[in-house]
Design a protein around this motif. Structure first.
Motif, PDB file in Angstrom:
ATOM      1  N   ILE A   1       0.856  -1.187   0.000  1.00  0.00           N
ATOM      2  CA  ILE A   1       0.000   0.000   0.000  1.00  0.00           C
ATOM      3  C   ILE A   1       0.889   1.232   0.000  1.00  0.00           C
ATOM      4  O   ILE A   1       1.697   1.437   0.907  1.00  0.00           O
ATOM      5  CB  ILE A   1      -0.930   0.015   1.230  1.00  0.00           C
ATOM      6  N   LYS A   2       0.761   2.039  -1.044  1.00  0.00           N
ATOM      7  CA  LYS A   2       1.587   3.232  -1.216  1.00  0.00           C
ATOM      8  C   LYS A   2       0.714   4.414  -1.612  1.00  0.00           C
ATOM      9  O   LYS A   2      -0.396   4.234  -2.113  1.00  0.00           O
ATOM     10  CB  LYS A   2       2.631   2.998  -2.312  1.00  0.00           C
ATOM     11  N   ALA A   3       1.248   5.614  -1.396  1.00  0.00           N
ATOM     12  CA  ALA A   3       0.568   6.820  -1.861  1.00  0.00           C
ATOM     13  C   ALA A   3       0.610   6.844  -3.385  1.00  0.00           C
ATOM     14  O   ALA A   3       1.660   6.633  -3.987  1.00  0.00           O
ATOM     15  CB  ALA A   3       1.252   8.059  -1.300  1.00  0.00           C
ATOM     16  N   LYS A   4      -0.538   7.114  -4.002  1.00  0.00           N
ATOM     17  CA  LYS A   4      -0.595   7.143  -5.464  1.00  0.00           C
ATOM     18  C   LYS A   4      -0.662   8.570  -6.014  1.00  0.00           C
ATOM     19  O   LYS A   4      -0.581   8.769  -7.228  1.00  0.00           O
ATOM     20  CB  LYS A   4      -1.812   6.338  -5.956  1.00  0.00           C
ATOM     21  N   THR A   5      -0.865   9.540  -5.132  1.00  0.00           N
ATOM     22  CA  THR A   5      -0.934  10.943  -5.553  1.00  0.00           C
ATOM     23  C   THR A   5      -0.140  11.797  -4.563  1.00  0.00           C
ATOM     24  O   THR A   5       0.168  11.364  -3.457  1.00  0.00           O
ATOM     25  CB  THR A   5      -2.385  11.454  -5.600  1.00  0.00           C
ATOM     26  N   PHE A   6       0.151  13.042  -4.966  1.00  0.00           N
ATOM     27  CA  PHE A   6       0.848  13.952  -4.067  1.00  0.00           C
ATOM     28  C   PHE A   6       0.019  14.222  -2.818  1.00  0.00           C
ATOM     29  O   PHE A   6       0.549  14.325  -1.712  1.00  0.00           O
ATOM     30  CB  PHE A   6       1.151  15.284  -4.770  1.00  0.00           C
TER      31      PHE A   6
ATOM     32  N   GLN B   1      -2.162  12.226  -1.351  1.00  0.00           N
ATOM     33  CA  GLN B   1      -2.084  11.063  -0.468  1.00  0.00           C
ATOM     34  C   GLN B   1      -0.737  11.009   0.247  1.00  0.00           C
ATOM     35  O   GLN B   1      -0.675  10.650   1.427  1.00  0.00           O
ATOM     36  CB  GLN B   1      -2.299   9.782  -1.280  1.00  0.00           C
ATOM     37  N   LYS B   2       0.326  11.357  -0.448  1.00  0.00           N
ATOM     38  CA  LYS B   2       1.669  11.353   0.152  1.00  0.00           C
ATOM     39  C   LYS B   2       1.738  12.351   1.315  1.00  0.00           C
ATOM     40  O   LYS B   2       2.246  12.045   2.396  1.00  0.00           O
ATOM     41  CB  LYS B   2       2.709  11.695  -0.919  1.00  0.00           C
ATOM     42  N   LYS B   3       1.201  13.533   1.081  1.00  0.00           N
ATOM     43  CA  LYS B   3       1.194  14.560   2.127  1.00  0.00           C
ATOM     44  C   LYS B   3       0.323  14.131   3.306  1.00  0.00           C
ATOM     45  O   LYS B   3       0.655  14.369   4.468  1.00  0.00           O
ATOM     46  CB  LYS B   3       0.689  15.883   1.553  1.00  0.00           C
ATOM     47  N   TYR B   4      -0.799  13.481   3.010  1.00  0.00           N
ATOM     48  CA  TYR B   4      -1.730  12.978   4.032  1.00  0.00           C
ATOM     49  C   TYR B   4      -1.019  11.975   4.944  1.00  0.00           C
ATOM     50  O   TYR B   4      -1.097  12.066   6.177  1.00  0.00           O
ATOM     51  CB  TYR B   4      -2.916  12.334   3.317  1.00  0.00           C
TER      52      TYR B   4
ATOM     53  N   GLY C   1     -12.178  14.977   2.080  1.00  0.00           N
ATOM     54  CA  GLY C   1     -12.153  14.884   0.624  1.00  0.00           C
ATOM     55  C   GLY C   1     -13.270  14.010   0.096  1.00  0.00           C
ATOM     56  O   GLY C   1     -13.972  13.334   0.856  1.00  0.00           O
ATOM     57  N   PRO C   2     -13.454  13.986  -1.221  1.00  0.00           N
ATOM     58  CA  PRO C   2     -14.547  13.218  -1.836  1.00  0.00           C
ATOM     59  C   PRO C   2     -14.303  11.714  -1.817  1.00  0.00           C
ATOM     60  O   PRO C   2     -13.211  11.249  -1.445  1.00  0.00           O
ATOM     61  CB  PRO C   2     -14.578  13.758  -3.272  1.00  0.00           C
ATOM     62  N   ALA C   3     -15.301  10.971  -2.243  1.00  0.00           N
ATOM     63  CA  ALA C   3     -15.204   9.507  -2.300  1.00  0.00           C
ATOM     64  C   ALA C   3     -14.077   9.084  -3.231  1.00  0.00           C
ATOM     65  O   ALA C   3     -13.839   9.710  -4.261  1.00  0.00           O
ATOM     66  CB  ALA C   3     -16.532   8.932  -2.793  1.00  0.00           C
ATOM     67  N   GLY C   4     -13.370   8.021  -2.831  1.00  0.00           N
ATOM     68  CA  GLY C   4     -12.353   7.450  -3.698  1.00  0.00           C
ATOM     69  C   GLY C   4     -10.969   8.030  -3.554  1.00  0.00           C
ATOM     70  O   GLY C   4     -10.054   7.643  -4.279  1.00  0.00           O
ATOM     71  N   THR C   5     -10.772   8.945  -2.608  1.00  0.00           N
ATOM     72  CA  THR C   5      -9.446   9.560  -2.439  1.00  0.00           C
ATOM     73  C   THR C   5      -8.547   8.756  -1.509  1.00  0.00           C
ATOM     74  O   THR C   5      -7.392   9.126  -1.294  1.00  0.00           O
ATOM     75  CB  THR C   5      -9.571  11.001  -1.903  1.00  0.00           C
TER      76      THR C   5
ATOM     77  N   MET D   1      -5.986  17.987   6.251  1.00  0.00           N
ATOM     78  CA  MET D   1      -5.539  17.654   4.906  1.00  0.00           C
ATOM     79  C   MET D   1      -6.748  17.584   3.985  1.00  0.00           C
ATOM     80  O   MET D   1      -7.692  16.831   4.249  1.00  0.00           O
ATOM     81  CB  MET D   1      -4.817  16.302   4.901  1.00  0.00           C
ATOM     82  N   TYR D   2      -6.729  18.398   2.937  1.00  0.00           N
ATOM     83  CA  TYR D   2      -7.848  18.448   1.997  1.00  0.00           C
ATOM     84  C   TYR D   2      -7.456  17.725   0.705  1.00  0.00           C
ATOM     85  O   TYR D   2      -6.578  18.169  -0.031  1.00  0.00           O
ATOM     86  CB  TYR D   2      -8.241  19.897   1.708  1.00  0.00           C
ATOM     87  N   LEU D   3      -8.113  16.605   0.458  1.00  0.00           N
ATOM     88  CA  LEU D   3      -7.906  15.853  -0.770  1.00  0.00           C
ATOM     89  C   LEU D   3      -8.949  16.301  -1.795  1.00  0.00           C
ATOM     90  O   LEU D   3     -10.047  16.736  -1.421  1.00  0.00           O
ATOM     91  CB  LEU D   3      -8.020  14.356  -0.496  1.00  0.00           C
ATOM     92  N   SER D   4      -8.616  16.199  -3.079  1.00  0.00           N
ATOM     93  CA  SER D   4      -9.523  16.674  -4.129  1.00  0.00           C
ATOM     94  C   SER D   4      -9.775  15.580  -5.155  1.00  0.00           C
ATOM     95  O   SER D   4      -9.296  14.447  -5.008  1.00  0.00           O
ATOM     96  CB  SER D   4      -8.917  17.897  -4.822  1.00  0.00           C
ATOM     97  N   GLU D   5     -10.487  15.932  -6.217  1.00  0.00           N
ATOM     98  CA  GLU D   5     -10.775  14.949  -7.260  1.00  0.00           C
ATOM     99  C   GLU D   5      -9.487  14.443  -7.918  1.00  0.00           C
ATOM    100  O   GLU D   5      -9.458  13.341  -8.478  1.00  0.00           O
ATOM    101  CB  GLU D   5     -11.741  15.523  -8.311  1.00  0.00           C
ATOM    102  N   LYS D   6      -8.406  15.203  -7.834  1.00  0.00           N
ATOM    103  CA  LYS D   6      -7.119  14.756  -8.390  1.00  0.00           C
ATOM    104  C   LYS D   6      -6.570  13.546  -7.633  1.00  0.00           C
ATOM    105  O   LYS D   6      -5.733  12.811  -8.154  1.00  0.00           O
ATOM    106  CB  LYS D   6      -6.099  15.897  -8.339  1.00  0.00           C
ATOM    107  N   ASP D   7      -7.022  13.370  -6.392  1.00  0.00           N
ATOM    108  CA  ASP D   7      -6.527  12.276  -5.553  1.00  0.00           C
ATOM    109  C   ASP D   7      -7.412  11.035  -5.606  1.00  0.00           C
ATOM    110  O   ASP D   7      -7.154  10.064  -4.890  1.00  0.00           O
ATOM    111  CB  ASP D   7      -6.412  12.753  -4.097  1.00  0.00           C
ATOM    112  N   VAL D   8      -8.456  11.060  -6.431  1.00  0.00           N
ATOM    113  CA  VAL D   8      -9.352   9.906  -6.544  1.00  0.00           C
ATOM    114  C   VAL D   8      -8.598   8.746  -7.192  1.00  0.00           C
ATOM    115  O   VAL D   8      -8.006   8.895  -8.266  1.00  0.00           O
ATOM    116  CB  VAL D   8     -10.611  10.260  -7.379  1.00  0.00           C
ATOM    117  N   VAL D   9      -8.589   7.590  -6.522  1.00  0.00           N
ATOM    118  CA  VAL D   9      -7.843   6.435  -7.024  1.00  0.00           C
ATOM    119  C   VAL D   9      -8.765   5.256  -7.351  1.00  0.00           C
ATOM    120  O   VAL D   9      -8.314   4.125  -7.496  1.00  0.00           O
ATOM    121  CB  VAL D   9      -6.755   5.993  -6.019  1.00  0.00           C
ATOM    122  N   ARG D  10     -10.039   5.524  -7.465  1.00  0.00           N
ATOM    123  CA  ARG D  10     -10.959   4.477  -7.932  1.00  0.00           C
ATOM    124  C   ARG D  10     -11.044   4.573  -9.452  1.00  0.00           C
ATOM    125  O   ARG D  10     -10.222   5.191 -10.094  1.00  0.00           O
ATOM    126  CB  ARG D  10     -12.337   4.670  -7.282  1.00  0.00           C
ATOM    127  N   HIS D  11     -12.084   3.993 -10.015  1.00  0.00           N
ATOM    128  CA  HIS D  11     -12.310   4.039 -11.462  1.00  0.00           C
ATOM    129  C   HIS D  11     -12.264   5.496 -11.928  1.00  0.00           C
ATOM    130  O   HIS D  11     -12.805   6.382 -11.258  1.00  0.00           O
ATOM    131  CB  HIS D  11     -13.683   3.425 -11.769  1.00  0.00           C
TER     132      HIS D  11
END
Length: 333
Positions: A108-113, A115-118, A132-136, A290-300
């Motif tokens: 399990i690793k961070a897939k976005t910046f 997530q890494k900061k989180y 943040g929204p669903a899927g982040t 920590m505010y995640l956005s749609e850029k951090d969504v890692v689902r479909h």
């Protein structure tokens, strides 16, 4: 203009290109380039600036594969977006640090910046709010960090909780005893822990009292020492519930609160405890948001588009509902 990239391993090349070259087709479409492979060589042709960007994307994807990461449509789109925005240098650090290994052997690793900061915030602070929204991955990564702390003996127990807010069905009319009634609300937390620990290890730790998954109401009156505590779906807490939960924290404990302020299921006359905490606790030392956005969504990838569409509609509604100001004119006569 045409440039070439040499790839040492054919397996890496196959993974980067994807099934039926679907990854490469995304890169070609994004930068209007042509990409062909001849043996271990990749040829990229097109306008010089576009070719440079396509090469950066491919090199970063090769790096991800070499670090043991899966590369699919979501990863390719994310790298394309970051290269387009000029963030390609930072991509080199992405996907290197493993939080923990699932029971199936998947790292399990961070897939976005974001997530890494989180993850970094959780490591450094006693209390972190992941909003943040669903899927982040805000809940899944929090559970991964809890498992890591538990395995490293930094804490002696993991406690996962969420408010049992009714949406359509009344708890009293659901079948079974109280545990059966609240289990549907807690199922996502069970699934995440089961995925990381394996079913047998999860149930053994529950029996020993080292892992606890319970409704928020069960937290009242307790002091939780040496525990990693996660409050999920925090947007559905009231102000009083949030205060009660945060004041359960004991010595050598860590708290992560996750939620999506756009999906509040409380009655309209109730203020969300998560929204209230944003204003009350934003300047308190030891607490980070920590505010995640749609850029951090890692689902479909479609989930990302859905989140973006709803955000756009919410902004439009706010503008439409904003009270109009009327200018009062004076007439002299």
């Amino acid at each position: 203009m045409e440039r070439h990239i040499e790839v040492e391993k054919m397996d890496t090349l196959i993974t980067v290109f994807g099934s039926f070259d679907e990854n490469v087709k995304l890169i070609e479409k994004s930068f209007d380039v042509a990409i062909i492979n001849r043996g271990s060589e990749i040829k990229i042709g097109g306008e010089p600036e576009n070719v440079d960007k396509a090469i950066k994307v491919i090199q970063n994807l090769i790096g991800l594969v070499n670090d043991g990461n899966a590369v699919g449509e979501q990863e390719v789109r994310y790298v394309i977006g970051q290269v387009s925005e000029g963030n390609d240098e930072e991509l080199e650090d992405l996907g290197k640090d493993c939080v923990c290994i699932t029971s199936r052997g998947v790292p399990i690793k961070a897939k976005t910046f974001g997530q890494k900061k989180y993850i970094e915030m959780i490591e450094k602070n006693p209390i972190v709010f992941g909003i943040g929204p669903a899927g982040t991955g805000k809940t899944y990564l929090a559970v991964a960090m809890a498992v890591k702390a538990f395995k490293n003996r930094e804490v002696s127990k993991i406690i996962l909780t969420r408010p049992a807010v009714e949406a359509g069905e009344k708890l009293g009319f659901l079948p079974g005893d109280m545990q059966d009634k609240v289990d549907p609300y807690l199922r996502p937390l069970y699934d995440a822990l089961g995925d990381m620990l394996g079913g047998e290890a999860f149930h053994k730790n529950v029996e020993r009292g080292q892992i606890e998954v319970a409704p928020l109401a069960y937290m009242r009156g307790r002091t939780l020492d040496s525990a990693f505590i996660i409050l999920d779906e925090a947007q559905n807490t009231t102000r009083e519930q949030m205060k009660m939960f945060l004041t359960r924290m004991g010595f050598s404990s860590k708290i992560v609160v996750t939620g999506d302020i756009t999906q509040v299921d409380l009655p309209r006359d109730k203020q969300s405890g998560l929204k209230d905490a944003e204003s009350v606790l934003k300047n308190v030392e030891g607490i980070e948001f920590m505010y995640l956005s749609e850029k951090d969504v890692v689902r479909h990838p479609l989930v990302q588009r859905i989140v973006k569409a709803y955000e756009k509609k919410d902004i439009q509604r706010e503008k439409e509902n904003k009270p109009k100001r009327y200018q009062v004119r004076r007439y002299e006569g």
